[in-house]
Enzyme design. Structure first.
Site, PDB file in Angstrom:
ATOM      1  N   SER A 127      10.300  39.610 -33.158  1.00  0.00           N
ATOM      2  CA  SER A 127      10.549  38.200 -33.466  1.00  0.00           C
ATOM      3  C   SER A 127       9.295  37.332 -33.396  1.00  0.00           C
ATOM      4  O   SER A 127       8.363  37.552 -34.140  1.00  0.00           O
ATOM      5  CB  SER A 127      11.637  37.687 -32.531  1.00  0.00           C
ATOM      6  OG  SER A 127      11.981  36.385 -32.887  1.00  0.00           O
ATOM      7  N   HIS A 128       9.306  36.394 -32.454  1.00  0.00           N
ATOM      8  CA  HIS A 128       8.221  35.418 -32.347  1.00  0.00           C
ATOM      9  C   HIS A 128       7.086  35.912 -31.468  1.00  0.00           C
ATOM     10  O   HIS A 128       6.117  35.181 -31.244  1.00  0.00           O
ATOM     11  CB  HIS A 128       8.798  34.128 -31.765  1.00  0.00           C
ATOM     12  CG  HIS A 128       9.535  34.394 -30.485  1.00  0.00           C
ATOM     13  ND1 HIS A 128      10.763  35.010 -30.469  1.00  0.00           N
ATOM     14  CD2 HIS A 128       9.189  34.191 -29.209  1.00  0.00           C
ATOM     15  CE1 HIS A 128      11.156  35.152 -29.215  1.00  0.00           C
ATOM     16  NE2 HIS A 128      10.213  34.678 -28.428  1.00  0.00           N
TER      17      HIS A 128
ATOM     18  N   ASP B  76       9.529  31.788 -37.876  1.00  0.00           N
ATOM     19  CA  ASP B  76       8.827  32.704 -36.959  1.00  0.00           C
ATOM     20  C   ASP B  76       8.527  34.050 -37.623  1.00  0.00           C
ATOM     21  O   ASP B  76       8.733  34.223 -38.836  1.00  0.00           O
ATOM     22  CB  ASP B  76       9.637  32.904 -35.675  1.00  0.00           C
ATOM     23  CG  ASP B  76      10.925  33.659 -35.927  1.00  0.00           C
ATOM     24  OD1 ASP B  76      11.470  33.552 -37.044  1.00  0.00           O
ATOM     25  OD2 ASP B  76      11.389  34.376 -35.013  1.00  0.00           O
TER      26      ASP B  76
ATOM     27  N   ASP C 173       9.977  36.999 -37.812  1.00  0.00           N
ATOM     28  CA  ASP C 173      11.008  37.704 -38.579  1.00  0.00           C
ATOM     29  C   ASP C 173      11.928  36.768 -39.361  1.00  0.00           C
ATOM     30  O   ASP C 173      12.911  37.211 -39.949  1.00  0.00           O
ATOM     31  CB  ASP C 173      11.837  38.616 -37.666  1.00  0.00           C
ATOM     32  CG  ASP C 173      12.621  37.852 -36.632  1.00  0.00           C
ATOM     33  OD1 ASP C 173      12.123  36.823 -36.148  1.00  0.00           O
ATOM     34  OD2 ASP C 173      13.737  38.281 -36.280  1.00  0.00           O
TER      35      ASP C 173
ATOM     36  N   ASP D 169      13.975  34.194 -38.476  1.00  0.00           N
ATOM     37  CA  ASP D 169      15.274  33.659 -38.061  1.00  0.00           C
ATOM     38  C   ASP D 169      15.170  32.325 -37.319  1.00  0.00           C
ATOM     39  O   ASP D 169      16.163  31.649 -37.126  1.00  0.00           O
ATOM     40  CB  ASP D 169      16.097  34.691 -37.268  1.00  0.00           C
ATOM     41  CG  ASP D 169      15.389  35.209 -36.051  1.00  0.00           C
ATOM     42  OD1 ASP D 169      14.257  34.766 -35.782  1.00  0.00           O
ATOM     43  OD2 ASP D 169      15.969  36.074 -35.354  1.00  0.00           O
ATOM     44  N   ARG D 170      13.972  31.943 -36.897  1.00  0.00           N
ATOM     45  CA  ARG D 170      13.824  30.648 -36.216  1.00  0.00           C
ATOM     46  C   ARG D 170      13.288  29.587 -37.170  1.00  0.00           C
ATOM     47  O   ARG D 170      12.702  29.922 -38.194  1.00  0.00           O
ATOM     48  CB  ARG D 170      12.838  30.773 -35.057  1.00  0.00           C
ATOM     49  CG  ARG D 170      13.297  31.708 -33.981  1.00  0.00           C
ATOM     50  CD  ARG D 170      12.340  31.694 -32.820  1.00  0.00           C
ATOM     51  NE  ARG D 170      12.888  32.502 -31.749  1.00  0.00           N
ATOM     52  CZ  ARG D 170      12.614  32.335 -30.461  1.00  0.00           C
ATOM     53  NH1 ARG D 170      11.776  31.397 -30.083  1.00  0.00           N
ATOM     54  NH2 ARG D 170      13.170  33.110 -29.551  1.00  0.00           N
TER      55      ARG D 170
ATOM     56  N   LYS E 124      20.739  34.019 -36.997  1.00  0.00           N
ATOM     57  CA  LYS E 124      20.227  32.685 -37.277  1.00  0.00           C
ATOM     58  C   LYS E 124      19.259  32.788 -38.450  1.00  0.00           C
ATOM     59  O   LYS E 124      18.782  33.885 -38.756  1.00  0.00           O
ATOM     60  CB  LYS E 124      19.579  32.080 -36.043  1.00  0.00           C
ATOM     61  CG  LYS E 124      18.482  32.918 -35.397  1.00  0.00           C
ATOM     62  CD  LYS E 124      18.174  32.317 -34.036  1.00  0.00           C
ATOM     63  CE  LYS E 124      16.925  32.887 -33.421  1.00  0.00           C
ATOM     64  NZ  LYS E 124      17.139  34.124 -32.695  1.00  0.00           N
TER      65      LYS E 124
HETATM   66  C1  G16 Z   1      16.409  35.757 -29.438  1.00  0.00           C
HETATM   67  C2  G16 Z   1      17.895  35.603 -29.544  1.00  0.00           C
HETATM   68  C3  G16 Z   1      18.280  34.163 -29.354  1.00  0.00           C
HETATM   69  C4  G16 Z   1      17.718  33.631 -28.054  1.00  0.00           C
HETATM   70  C5  G16 Z   1      16.220  33.840 -28.033  1.00  0.00           C
HETATM   71  C6  G16 Z   1      15.580  33.457 -26.718  1.00  0.00           C
HETATM   72  O1  G16 Z   1      15.789  35.132 -30.504  1.00  0.00           O
HETATM   73  O2  G16 Z   1      18.369  36.046 -30.792  1.00  0.00           O
HETATM   74  O3  G16 Z   1      19.654  34.088 -29.380  1.00  0.00           O
HETATM   75  O4  G16 Z   1      18.008  32.290 -27.890  1.00  0.00           O
HETATM   76  O5  G16 Z   1      15.935  35.201 -28.246  1.00  0.00           O
HETATM   77  O6  G16 Z   1      16.059  34.282 -25.724  1.00  0.00           O
HETATM   78  P1  G16 Z   1      15.428  34.301 -24.298  1.00  0.00           P
HETATM   79  O7  G16 Z   1      15.573  32.901 -23.772  1.00  0.00           O
HETATM   80  O8  G16 Z   1      16.234  35.304 -23.541  1.00  0.00           O
HETATM   81  O9  G16 Z   1      13.967  34.664 -24.422  1.00  0.00           O
HETATM   82  P2  G16 Z   1      14.644  35.835 -31.329  1.00  0.00           P
HETATM   83  O10 G16 Z   1      14.224  34.814 -32.340  1.00  0.00           O
HETATM   84  O11 G16 Z   1      13.579  36.141 -30.318  1.00  0.00           O
HETATM   85  O12 G16 Z   1      15.269  37.059 -31.901  1.00  0.00           O
END
Ligand code: G16
Length: 557
Positions: free
Chosen positions: A114-115, A283, A285, A287-288, A384
């Site tokens: 992801s990010h 981000d 991937d 989704d953000r 998302k």
């Molecule tokens: C993932 C999850 C999200 C979550 C985020 C942060 O996002 O899909 O639902 O809100 O992580 O999670 P944490 O607070 O546990 O770090 P992504 O964009 O990283 O796949």
């Protein structure tokens, strides 16, 4: 069978427990002998993948292509029938969710952290999504983890490496014993979906009539570059210089591909200095999303609330299907609840993690959901969706501008005048020692249990209630405990403290604060000034400095 299948002896690796969204570790951890193979085999075993069609997406980060080849060989050996793979191993997380649903696949692997930063010394990740296109629920991820603790062997097929660069279908084997690989354009189907949801003509007309409306999108060298170029430039007619950092790079150009005020600073600076009316980022991937204007930053908790408040009127998909319910993650501000209350919609509060929205959407109980962590989306898929959120805003702006000239800030101020404003901020303390972070949270859990802090006052805020959030899924009845400490004050303000489930080393403490006002004279107040004393209270109550030695957070959003 016309290809050989070989069992390979392996040993267990500790710590292959998927976190908030898949298994995320340093690339060097995934590169250990048999480490990645173990996790792929365990996942295929957990879902009984024999006969499956699986989609493979990824954000193009370093080590992704190697893992696609491993998945292909292990999948073929485990009687998976077909893989649908994004060209060059690239397909955004939302596009992969759409592909699973559209092609009625049984599930898919998404190769992303992801990010988190990418490159040989940074992070990699593997996430499994189920048939509805959403992240695997805890029942599945727990099963995967359990299997990883008992690994003795994995199976591998002796097939040649897949040519990931050429679109087309290849079948290996004969008769019933075949393994098919289809390489697809990762953008096309996603664009078709977006055109079904939004009024592209209206947005295009708005841009062409308002040439002075300046837009800037930052792809942070993640996966969304090709999607953004196709949609914003080719379909909606914006100029080439409306996008920046839109070439996906394996190391994201050395940046942290996280669309927030800290890591997307280049966008923030340009939007403010060059006076863009609309700035957005996504981000690694895809989704953000972050939405910002020259004169206003839209907090993600507010963004989903504003989208929900306007969707039924402005966005064709919701005009057609209606809006039944809204949902947010627990730490996300209650701005969305206020929209639900006023519009008579169902609303839900789930733990952090997009996977918790899946059941609600499948049951038709929620259509729009969002998280404070820059995640916004709807039931068009089960992830998302960054580009979706940006298009939602553009569609709303185009719709509102049919009657009056109105920008992001005006839309938000109007929103506050109807619903009040929930000031919200998140403080992240990254790479804290896991031991001290756990001790800090354990102490808070004790306080929540014994109720000893109820009635005490910190910085003028009297504690009304403290608990450790537990969620019972209203659809399948599954229970998820220890999802974060909630400290509720008498005046309605709130602190939430939890540990992140997406880091790859050490612990990240997240501290979320929220304060509500319906006093119109305060709507434009500075967030950090407004919540300053609650942050002080949070640091004091949690004894964060004493446990971690940290004076300041790493990131404030
Ligand atoms: C993932 C999850 C999200 C979550 C985020 C942060 O996002 O899909 O639902 O809100 O992580 O999670 P944490 O607070 O546990 O770090 P992504 O964009 O990283 O796949």
């Amino acid at each position: 069978m016309t290809f050989d299948i070989k069992p390979v002896k392996t040993k267990n690796y500790e710590g292959q427990k998927p976190g908030t969204s898949g298994l995320r570790k340093k690339v060097t951890v995934f590169q250990q002998e048999h480490y990645t193979e173990n996790f792929i085999q365990a996942t295929l075993d957990a879902v009984n993948a024999s006969g499956f069609t699986l989609v493979i997406g990824g954000d193009g980060r370093y080590y992704g292509k190697e893992v696609v080849q491993l998945i292909a060989k292990i999948a073929a050996a485990n009687d998976v029938k077909k893989l649908i793979i994004g060209q060059n191993g690239i397909m955004s997380t939302p596009a992969a969710s759409n592909m699973i649903r559209k092609r009625k696949a049984n599930g898919g692997f998404i190769l992303t952290a992801s990010h988190n930063p990418g490159g040989p010394k940074n992070d990699f990740g593997i996430k499994y999504n189920i048939q509805n296109g959403g992240p695997a629920p805890e029942a599945v991820t727990n099963k995967i983890y359990e299997i990883t603790t008992k690994m003795t062997r994995y199976l591998i097929a002796d097939i040649p490496d897949i040519d990931l660069s050429t679109i087309g279908t290849t079948t290996i084997g004969e008769g019933d014993e075949t393994f098919t690989v289809e390489i697809v354009d990762p953008v096309e189907d996603y664009v078709i979906l977006m055109k079904e949801i939004f009024d592209f003509d209206m947005i295009k007309t708005f841009f062409s009539k308002n040439k002075d409306f300046k837009v800037l999108f930052n792809g942070l060298n993640g996966v969304t570059g090709p999607y953004a170029k196709r949609i914003f430039i080719k379909e909606l007619g914006l100029s080439e210089d409306s996008v920046m950092n839109c070439v996906p790079l394996p190391d994201f150009g050395g940046r942290h591909p996280d669309p927030n005020l800290t890591y997307a600073k280049d966008l923030v600076d340009r939007v403010r200095n060059e006076k863009f009316d609309f700035g957005a980022a996504s981000d690694g991937d895809g989704d953000r999303n972050m939405i910002i204007a020259k004169d206003f930053f839209v907090n993600p908790s507010d963004s989903v609330a504003a989208i929900a408040a306007n969707a039924g009127e402005a966005i064709p998909y919701f005009k057609k299907h209606g809006v039944t319910g809204l949902a947010r993650s627990m730490p996300t501000s209650a701005a969305l609840d206020r929209v639900a209350d006023k519009q008579g919609l169902l609303h839900f509060e789930v733990p952090t993690g997009w996977k918790f929205f899946g059941n609600l959407m499948d049951a038709g109980k929620c259509n729009i959901c969002g998280e404070e962590s820059f995640g916004t989306g709807s039931d068009h898929i089960r992830e998302k969706d960054g580009i979706w959120a940006i298009l939602a805003w553009l569609n709303i702006i185009a719709f509102r501008n049919q009657k009056e000239k109105i920008g992001i800030k005006d839309i938000m101020l109007k929103h506050y005048s109807t619903y009040g404003r929930n000031f919200f901020s998140r403080y992240d303390y990254e790479e804290v020692s896991s031991d001290s972070a756990n001790k800090m949270v354990d102490r808070l859990r004790e306080i929540a249990k014994d109720g000893s802090f109820v009635g005490k006052t910190f910085e003028g805020y009297e504690i009304e209630k403290i608990d450790d959030f537990e969620y019972k899924d209203p659809i399948d009845g599954s229970v998820s405990s220890h999802q974060g400490i909630r400290i509720q004050f008498k005046d309605g303000s709130r602190i939430v403290i939890r540990l992140s489930g997406t880091g790859s080393s050490g612990a990240t403490i997240r501290m979320y604060v929220e304060k509500y006002t319906n006093d119109a004279s305060q709507f434009e107040a500075d967030t950090q000034t407004t919540i300053k004393s609650i942050i002080k209270a949070a640091v004091e109550i949690s004894q964060l400095k004493e446990f971690t030695g940290r004076e300041e957070p790493t990131v404030i959003t």
